[in-house]
Design a protein around this motif. Structure first.
Motif, PDB file in Angstrom:
ATOM      1  N   ARG A 277       0.861  -1.174   0.000  1.00  0.00           N
ATOM      2  CA  ARG A 277       0.000   0.000   0.000  1.00  0.00           C
ATOM      3  C   ARG A 277       0.907   1.237   0.000  1.00  0.00           C
ATOM      4  O   ARG A 277       1.816   1.322   0.824  1.00  0.00           O
ATOM      5  CB  ARG A 277      -0.888   0.015   1.258  1.00  0.00           C
ATOM      6  N   VAL A 278       0.684   2.156  -0.928  1.00  0.00           N
ATOM      7  CA  VAL A 278       1.577   3.307  -1.037  1.00  0.00           C
ATOM      8  C   VAL A 278       0.779   4.611  -1.059  1.00  0.00           C
ATOM      9  O   VAL A 278      -0.413   4.622  -1.399  1.00  0.00           O
ATOM     10  CB  VAL A 278       2.463   3.237  -2.308  1.00  0.00           C
ATOM     11  N   ASN A 279       1.480   5.693  -0.709  1.00  0.00           N
ATOM     12  CA  ASN A 279       0.865   7.017  -0.765  1.00  0.00           C
ATOM     13  C   ASN A 279       1.245   7.715  -2.070  1.00  0.00           C
ATOM     14  O   ASN A 279       1.782   7.086  -2.983  1.00  0.00           O
ATOM     15  CB  ASN A 279       1.252   7.835   0.477  1.00  0.00           C
ATOM     16  N   GLU A 280       1.004   9.024  -2.134  1.00  0.00           N
ATOM     17  CA  GLU A 280       1.251   9.772  -3.373  1.00  0.00           C
ATOM     18  C   GLU A 280       2.720   9.773  -3.787  1.00  0.00           C
ATOM     19  O   GLU A 280       3.048   9.942  -4.959  1.00  0.00           O
ATOM     20  CB  GLU A 280       0.734  11.214  -3.228  1.00  0.00           C
ATOM     21  N   SER A 281       3.632   9.541  -2.846  1.00  0.00           N
ATOM     22  CA  SER A 281       5.064   9.495  -3.147  1.00  0.00           C
ATOM     23  C   SER A 281       5.543   8.080  -3.452  1.00  0.00           C
ATOM     24  O   SER A 281       6.749   7.850  -3.574  1.00  0.00           O
ATOM     25  CB  SER A 281       5.863  10.066  -1.965  1.00  0.00           C
ATOM     26  N   LEU A 282       4.598   7.123  -3.560  1.00  0.00           N
ATOM     27  CA  LEU A 282       4.895   5.703  -3.744  1.00  0.00           C
ATOM     28  C   LEU A 282       5.676   5.158  -2.548  1.00  0.00           C
ATOM     29  O   LEU A 282       6.446   4.209  -2.671  1.00  0.00           O
ATOM     30  CB  LEU A 282       5.658   5.449  -5.050  1.00  0.00           C
ATOM     31  N   GLU A 283       5.456   5.756  -1.395  1.00  0.00           N
ATOM     32  CA  GLU A 283       6.101   5.332  -0.156  1.00  0.00           C
ATOM     33  C   GLU A 283       5.207   4.316   0.546  1.00  0.00           C
ATOM     34  O   GLU A 283       3.990   4.493   0.639  1.00  0.00           O
ATOM     35  CB  GLU A 283       6.328   6.549   0.747  1.00  0.00           C
ATOM     36  N   PHE A 290      10.192   2.785  -0.617  1.00  0.00           N
ATOM     37  CA  PHE A 290       9.308   3.090  -1.732  1.00  0.00           C
ATOM     38  C   PHE A 290       9.168   1.845  -2.617  1.00  0.00           C
ATOM     39  O   PHE A 290      10.007   0.944  -2.574  1.00  0.00           O
ATOM     40  CB  PHE A 290       9.880   4.259  -2.544  1.00  0.00           C
ATOM     41  N   ALA A 291       8.114   1.793  -3.420  1.00  0.00           N
ATOM     42  CA  ALA A 291       7.893   0.642  -4.305  1.00  0.00           C
ATOM     43  C   ALA A 291       7.398   1.132  -5.656  1.00  0.00           C
ATOM     44  O   ALA A 291       6.652   2.119  -5.734  1.00  0.00           O
ATOM     45  CB  ALA A 291       6.879  -0.321  -3.690  1.00  0.00           C
ATOM     46  N   ALA A 292       7.807   0.437  -6.719  1.00  0.00           N
ATOM     47  CA  ALA A 292       7.389   0.829  -8.069  1.00  0.00           C
ATOM     48  C   ALA A 292       7.467  -0.359  -9.009  1.00  0.00           C
ATOM     49  O   ALA A 292       8.223  -1.303  -8.781  1.00  0.00           O
ATOM     50  CB  ALA A 292       8.273   1.960  -8.586  1.00  0.00           C
TER      51      ALA A 292
END
Length: 420
Positions: A277-283, A290-292
């Motif tokens: 689960r990530v926020n607007e910063s992909l954190e 971070f994840a991408a």
């Protein structure tokens, strides 16, 4: 060893994150890759269709990877190949090993998770029958044909119409095999429309929707499979069985984000995507991690992977430059109705959004003639018509800084899909 930013995975996501982090000002970056070369899964994707968004030209997978590998080398970004990451602690200490360094640890200021995804195996499907040779995941067959120079078989049945399965139907046909049928459990294909046309229709390969394999025959080697139509509960319908003599069964039955390391360090996982689960910063739920890419959620186009990973790389640099301390956050969850199964990100703090933010989601079934709305505190800020929406193709909505500035006391962010 200490690095400001450590990237786990040297595929398209890891490469794009590293380049973006360097360009954002970081000079202490390390990529850890378990294979013997950078590029990840792209190295075996020798078909074209990559790079139309990123480079405005059509490239093969290895060509697309090479563009980013060249950028990594030009910038002098460090990387370690044949390196297996064993564990990551909650305080961002990475334990890894390879033949040169042995077992070693790295302290990271920030981490970008870019491990990609893996294929669902036969063991997850509960197909009755024997366990002979000749059953491969589509990605394994792709590697055998495109990189190792082996043909998995000559008379082929494919279960699942994900993009890799569709592409391998064409690839096996071009190599002289007879692909007899592609069977798909769902009433719709899991792949891109263009792949159905170019890989099946153009070669006269039948696609049977709402069908699955109900029996595998053969002791030493597959000698045949039986498929049958399924009902609305995905149960085989007696009397609809069709038998195919074949020596190979390829499985293209879904991809699973590779998140054992994420879970081990305590990252909160989204049960729908099987990614963090990530926020607007992909954190993720752990600050500074971070994840991408496909480790976050399975993408249809590598261009979107690169775009997303670049955002994660820049966010990792910003975290390190802030001294590894997070400001107080006021996250607003993204809610949805009418079709989406999930969103990435799952929540947004408006003050950390730049000029724009791409919200991506997938729908749960084929939907026709729909209107997609983005609603901020009851105000419709985006409204657009979609003729067709399908699970195989990712949807996206752009949320701009201007929209957020007009709602300074924002409380709700809602995506609604409704009949047009």
């Amino acid at each position: 060893m200490k690095y400001d930013i450590v990237i786990i995975g040297g595929g398209p996501a890891g490469l794009a994150a590293a380049v973006a982090a360097y360009d954002a000002g970081s000079r202490s970056i390390l990529i850890l890759e378990r294979d013997d070369k950078l590029g990840g899964i792209l190295n075996q994707c020798i078909h074209n269709g990559f790079g139309l968004h990123t480079f405005k030209e059509e490239l093969t997978g290895p060509e697309y990877a090479e563009r980013f590998i060249d950028q990594v080398i030009e910038r002098g970004i460090e990387y370690k190949l044949l390196t297996m990451v064993l564990a990551i602690s909650g305080d961002k200490v990475i334990t890894a090993m390879n033949k040169i360094d042995g077992l070693f640890t790295i302290e990271a200021g920030a981490i970008v998770l870019a491990m990609g995804c893996r294929e669902r195996s036969r063991g997850a499907l509960n197909i009755p029958g024997f366990r002979p040779a000749g059953i491969y995941s589509a990605g394994t067959a792709q590697r055998l044909v495109n990189m190792e120079g082996y043909m998995p078989g000559r008379k082929v049945v494919i279960l699942g119409s994900g993009d890799i399965g569709l592409i391998m139907a064409r690839r096996m046909t071009l190599e002289g095999a007879k692909v007899q049928v592609v069977a798909e459990l769902m009433p719709y294909s899991g792949g891109l429309k263009r792949n159905i046309v170019q890989c099946l229709d153009d070669f006269g390969i039948p696609l049977k929707l709402s069908h699955t394999v109900v029996n595998i025959e053969g002791k030493e080697r597959v000698s045949g499979v039986t498929i049958a139509r399924v009902d609305d509960k995905n149960k085989p319908i007696p009397g609809t069985e069709e038998h195919y003599d074949c020596d190979t069964l390829l499985l293209s039955v879904g991809l699973i984000p590779e998140n054992e390391l994420s879970r081990g360090m305590g990252v909160e996982i989204n049960p729908v995507t099987n990614g963090p689960r990530v926020n607007e910063s992909l954190e993720t739920s752990i600050p500074g991690v971070f994840a991408a890419g496909n480790v976050l959620h399975v993408h249809d186009l590598v261009d979107y992977v690169s775009e997303e990973a670049a955002s994660a790389g820049r966010a990792a640099v910003a975290f390190v430059e802030a001294g590894g301390r997070e400001e107080a956050r006021n996250e607003i969850p993204i809610t949805f109705e009418g079709g989406p199964r999930y969103t990435v990100p799952v929540a947004i703090d408006p003050k950390f959004v730049g000029d724009s933010l791409t919200i991506r989601f997938r729908v749960g079934g084929v939907m026709r003639d729909r209107r997609v709305k983005l609603i901020l505190d009851g105000d419709e800020v985006v409204k657009r018509r979609r003729q067709v929406m399908a699970p195989g193709e990712m949807e996206e909505i752009k949320l701009t800084r201007d929209m957020l500035d007009k709602h300074p006391d924002l409380k709700t962010i809602h995506i609604k899909v409704e009949e047009a």
